[in-house]
Scaffold this motif. Sequence first.
Motif, PDB file in Angstrom:
ATOM      1  N   SER A   2       0.827  -1.198   0.000  1.00 19.38           N
ATOM      2  CA  SER A   2       0.000   0.000   0.000  1.00 19.38           C
ATOM      3  C   SER A   2       0.870   1.259   0.000  1.00 19.38           C
ATOM      4  O   SER A   2       1.943   1.289   0.607  1.00 19.38           O
ATOM      5  N   ARG A  53       1.169   6.524  -7.880  1.00 18.63           N
ATOM      6  CA  ARG A  53       1.363   5.253  -7.179  1.00 18.63           C
ATOM      7  C   ARG A  53       0.510   5.128  -5.926  1.00 18.63           C
ATOM      8  O   ARG A  53       0.347   4.025  -5.391  1.00 18.63           O
ATOM      9  N   THR A  55      -2.289   4.488  -3.432  1.00 16.91           N
ATOM     10  CA  THR A  55      -3.485   3.647  -3.474  1.00 16.91           C
ATOM     11  C   THR A  55      -4.601   4.192  -2.600  1.00 16.91           C
ATOM     12  O   THR A  55      -5.770   3.884  -2.822  1.00 16.91           O
ATOM     13  N   THR A  56      -4.274   4.975  -1.586  1.00 16.92           N
ATOM     14  CA  THR A  56      -5.277   5.607  -0.734  1.00 16.92           C
ATOM     15  C   THR A  56      -4.823   7.007  -0.389  1.00 16.92           C
ATOM     16  O   THR A  56      -3.624   7.309  -0.406  1.00 16.92           O
TER      17      THR A  56
END
Length: 349
Positions: A2, A53, A55-56
């Motif tokens: 992540s 890049r 993700t969150t």
Amino acid sequence: MSVQLWTHCRVATLAADAPTPYGLIEDAALVVEGDTLAWVGPRVELPAAWRARCTTEQDAGGALITPGLIDCHTHLVYGGNRAHEFELRLQGASYEEIARAGGGIASTVKATRAASAAELEASAARRVRALMAEGVTTVEIKSGYGLTLERERKCLQVARGLGQAHAVDVRTTFLGVHAVPPEYAGNTDAYVEVVLQMLPVLHAEGLVDAVDGFCERIAFSPAQIERVFAAARGLGLPVKLHAEQLSNSGGAQLAARYQALSCDHLEWLSEDGARSMAAAGTVAVLLPGAFYFLRETRLPPIALLRQHAVPMAVSTDSNPGSSPCTSLLLMLNMACTLFRLTPEEALAG
């Protein structure tokens, strides 16, 4: 893996060469890849490759984000308490008088020796969690309340276990020359020989990251401490020292000769000592909790430390007798109110 993007935050980088106080970035972004801080800087300068890049994305709600706090001087693993000594001090007894009467560190040694490893772990874990709740991510834990090989091993193993059981980095320090145990009363040199036998064994077991000592007239002389430091050097271990807390014994100069990581307390530090620390790159660890709790009146020479550019750190000295505190944020406040550090110096420390 992540990759998290944090925005809507202010970041105190504490970079030494930053153009703003605290190295503050008002509108910042942070990228966290796994457990690594991969990028930090102004949000508008976030590289497109990093943004792609992520993700969150987390909204920090305008919070101030600082580096993880480090408590670099603690005695977290111990048995019992010394609340009655607080009453004695209020009645006029000094720390030194209490120690010479069999109280002080000797009292905690007795209680720690009587406690099981499970009991020591349970009480120390509560202290670690209290520190973590205020942002502490790294904590140093000293031994020094066992004063035999088996009991020092027990305390160091408990300290190591705390780092394995909690999301905090733990560094262990062997403080065998903390006090003379009762079985060696009146024969300090013989006890130093015992410490010199303990050190290589505990080091071989992977329990020692650094070696400390208490250099003071109620504890160990500079000559006795130097024997331990020489042994530590032979094992490739760094040293640090409880120095100049109750008197000027020249401990700072001794520690500097061994390129000590730090000298701690320092209320009686001389200018020669400050110069020696500066030349060696030794950090001055300020312990306002002990100063406050012992009702000391002699302040550590902050102006002298600034004059010689000695780096300053702030720590809790968390222990049952002279600083029963588990709040590094309170120590930050005390460093400002009692020692007159600037808030920036205190946070950096």
